[in-house]
Design a protein around this motif. Structure first.
Motif, PDB file in Angstrom:
ATOM      1  N   THR B  89      47.522  69.233  33.081  1.00  0.00           N
ATOM      2  CA  THR B  89      48.599  69.696  33.970  1.00  0.00           C
ATOM      3  C   THR B  89      48.767  71.215  33.974  1.00  0.00           C
ATOM      4  O   THR B  89      49.798  71.720  34.400  1.00  0.00           O
ATOM      5  N   GLN B  90      47.733  71.923  33.520  1.00  0.00           N
ATOM      6  CA  GLN B  90      47.927  73.367  33.424  1.00  0.00           C
ATOM      7  C   GLN B  90      48.155  74.023  34.784  1.00  0.00           C
ATOM      8  O   GLN B  90      48.915  74.992  34.890  1.00  0.00           O
ATOM      9  N   ASN B  91      47.527  73.487  35.843  1.00  0.00           N
ATOM     10  CA  ASN B  91      47.704  74.137  37.142  1.00  0.00           C
ATOM     11  C   ASN B  91      49.111  73.921  37.701  1.00  0.00           C
ATOM     12  O   ASN B  91      49.725  74.856  38.227  1.00  0.00           O
ATOM     13  N   ALA B  92      49.633  72.715  37.583  1.00  0.00           N
ATOM     14  CA  ALA B  92      51.022  72.467  38.006  1.00  0.00           C
ATOM     15  C   ALA B  92      51.982  73.354  37.208  1.00  0.00           C
ATOM     16  O   ALA B  92      52.962  73.882  37.747  1.00  0.00           O
ATOM     17  N   ALA B  93      51.684  73.521  35.911  1.00  0.00           N
ATOM     18  CA  ALA B  93      52.547  74.334  35.048  1.00  0.00           C
ATOM     19  C   ALA B  93      52.441  75.824  35.399  1.00  0.00           C
ATOM     20  O   ALA B  93      53.442  76.551  35.358  1.00  0.00           O
ATOM     21  N   ARG B  94      51.244  76.280  35.747  1.00  0.00           N
ATOM     22  CA  ARG B  94      51.102  77.700  36.126  1.00  0.00           C
ATOM     23  C   ARG B  94      51.909  77.991  37.389  1.00  0.00           C
ATOM     24  O   ARG B  94      52.541  79.038  37.506  1.00  0.00           O
ATOM     25  N   ILE B  95      51.873  77.072  38.336  1.00  0.00           N
ATOM     26  CA  ILE B  95      52.682  77.260  39.554  1.00  0.00           C
ATOM     27  C   ILE B  95      54.169  77.303  39.185  1.00  0.00           C
ATOM     28  O   ILE B  95      54.936  78.106  39.713  1.00  0.00           O
ATOM     29  N   PHE B  96      54.553  76.454  38.234  1.00  0.00           N
ATOM     30  CA  PHE B  96      55.953  76.470  37.781  1.00  0.00           C
ATOM     31  C   PHE B  96      56.332  77.853  37.259  1.00  0.00           C
ATOM     32  O   PHE B  96      57.368  78.417  37.628  1.00  0.00           O
ATOM     33  N   LEU B 125      47.997  65.221  39.907  1.00  0.00           N
ATOM     34  CA  LEU B 125      48.300  66.658  39.878  1.00  0.00           C
ATOM     35  C   LEU B 125      47.142  67.488  39.332  1.00  0.00           C
ATOM     36  O   LEU B 125      47.168  68.716  39.433  1.00  0.00           O
ATOM     37  N   SER B 126      46.151  66.821  38.751  1.00  0.00           N
ATOM     38  CA  SER B 126      45.005  67.573  38.220  1.00  0.00           C
ATOM     39  C   SER B 126      43.955  67.827  39.306  1.00  0.00           C
ATOM     40  O   SER B 126      43.004  68.581  39.088  1.00  0.00           O
ATOM     41  N   ASP B 127      44.135  67.207  40.461  1.00  0.00           N
ATOM     42  CA  ASP B 127      43.193  67.399  41.566  1.00  0.00           C
ATOM     43  C   ASP B 127      43.637  68.597  42.410  1.00  0.00           C
ATOM     44  O   ASP B 127      44.747  68.595  42.950  1.00  0.00           O
ATOM     45  N   SER B 130      45.009  67.864  45.938  1.00  0.00           N
ATOM     46  CA  SER B 130      46.308  67.177  45.921  1.00  0.00           C
ATOM     47  C   SER B 130      47.417  68.146  45.540  1.00  0.00           C
ATOM     48  O   SER B 130      48.524  68.105  46.097  1.00  0.00           O
ATOM     49  N   LEU B 131      47.117  69.018  44.590  1.00  0.00           N
ATOM     50  CA  LEU B 131      48.128  69.962  44.121  1.00  0.00           C
ATOM     51  C   LEU B 131      48.478  70.956  45.234  1.00  0.00           C
ATOM     52  O   LEU B 131      49.644  71.302  45.442  1.00  0.00           O
ATOM     53  N   ARG B 132      47.454  71.365  45.967  1.00  0.00           N
ATOM     54  CA  ARG B 132      47.680  72.298  47.068  1.00  0.00           C
ATOM     55  C   ARG B 132      48.543  71.648  48.152  1.00  0.00           C
ATOM     56  O   ARG B 132      49.482  72.247  48.669  1.00  0.00           O
ATOM     57  N   THR B 133      48.228  70.401  48.482  1.00  0.00           N
ATOM     58  CA  THR B 133      49.021  69.660  49.466  1.00  0.00           C
ATOM     59  C   THR B 133      50.477  69.576  49.021  1.00  0.00           C
ATOM     60  O   THR B 133      51.411  69.756  49.807  1.00  0.00           O
ATOM     61  N   LEU B 134      50.661  69.303  47.742  1.00  0.00           N
ATOM     62  CA  LEU B 134      51.999  69.181  47.168  1.00  0.00           C
ATOM     63  C   LEU B 134      52.755  70.502  47.271  1.00  0.00           C
ATOM     64  O   LEU B 134      53.954  70.529  47.588  1.00  0.00           O
TER      65      LEU B 134
END
Lengths: 201, 201
Positions: B89-96, B125-127, B130-134
């Protein structure tokens, strides 16, 4: 419909088992249930599941020591952490299973007596002399209790009990099975209450 | 006396963090508190404490999967376990953390958006796609969000955040610190409520 008993798995050296042992009977009785007590060895269930005691992990240890005491205060039960902790509890458990087969109604009382001795007076249940004193306090024959601890019959019984527990999915303590549903931890009290009061959710 | 904020540590791949994220703000508000959200990586805190995910242990895994869903039902929140679980989940967390520093008020909303996507729709969320769409769904610039994930600045920020969390005793998620008091787990909700409503116990 007949209400099934609650299976309650505990270890004599588990603070959360001690706390749960102080509320499980009353909760069961309020809901027309009985409790089947099972003394198990966390060392054995931990090994089967590839786990370790929470106090054997750095960082988690400090939190666990704080949470044991706070969870006891939250439940309104007295608590001290024994100086020697955690300890080997096979002898206390063998006495439990001896009673369970020979004087069944006294087994849960022995569990409460041992847990309270450990966690309100800091009694070291792994010390043979302390355990013998405790057995005599509980009205047992001291020599007989000491003999049980060394008897292959009760060693074997305890091994079977632990194997059965693992077979039912027990990997920690306290562990409850209600109507086939597993609940792990003193902190599942709220969910167990809900289940008993209003059924599966 | 000023009431201090509640520190709330979560991981985007933690079911119990998701459940807690659905009640922490309302509980805080009822008690005149605010919440400081902290996206952390359980992989990093587990490693520091010598721990592993509950689903990586045999026996405990089956119970955990059952308990995730039951605990969500108990809390009254919808829940699905994503097909791919657990995930990085590092990418979701970096956006956070990017939002936390550049558009602070939108960071907790991103956390809730990501947790709900994962645990109500099974979004991975690791894709990256998908993360970009979100991110776009949440009203962020897709290119900017994708850039953040590869940017050394936010990689470094996330590492610092995890190191700080470990320094404060965080070894799992959700983890709460209230008035300096640590509480670990969605199941500490009752104790946290008591603390907020009537003070230390």
């Amino acid at each position: 419909m007949n209400k099934t008993p609650i299976d309650f798995y505990f270890d004599f050296s588990s603070p959360y088992s001690y706390i749960a042992s102080e509320w499980i009977e009353a909760l069961a009785a309020r809901n027309g249930r009985t409790v089947r007590w099972h003394a198990v060895l966390l060392g054995v269930t931990f090994q089967a599941a590839g786990l370790q005691s929470p106090v054997s992990h750095p960082i988690k240890r400090e939190y666990s020591l704080l949470d044991f005491a706070r969870s006891a205060r939250h439940a309104g039960v007295p608590f001290v952490l024994p100086e020697k902790f955690p300890i080997a509890t096979q002898n206390a458990a063998r006495i439990f299973w001896w009673l369970a087969e020979t004087d069944e109604e006294r087994a849960p009382g022995w569990a409460r007596h041992g847990l309270r001795a450990a966690f309100t007076r800091g009694v070291d249940l792994s010390d043979p002399a302390s355990l013998r004193t405790l057995a005599v306090e509980y009205g047992l024959d001291g020599d007989a209790a000491a003999g049980v601890c060394a008897d292959e019959r009760w060693k074997t019984r305890l091994k079977e009990v632990c194997a059965n527990a693992i077979g039912r999915g027990v990997f920690g303590a306290p562990f409850f099975i209600v109507d086939g549903e597993p609940f792990w931890g003193n902190d599942r009290r709220v969910q167990i209450s809900r289940w008993l009061e209003s059924g599966p959710f």
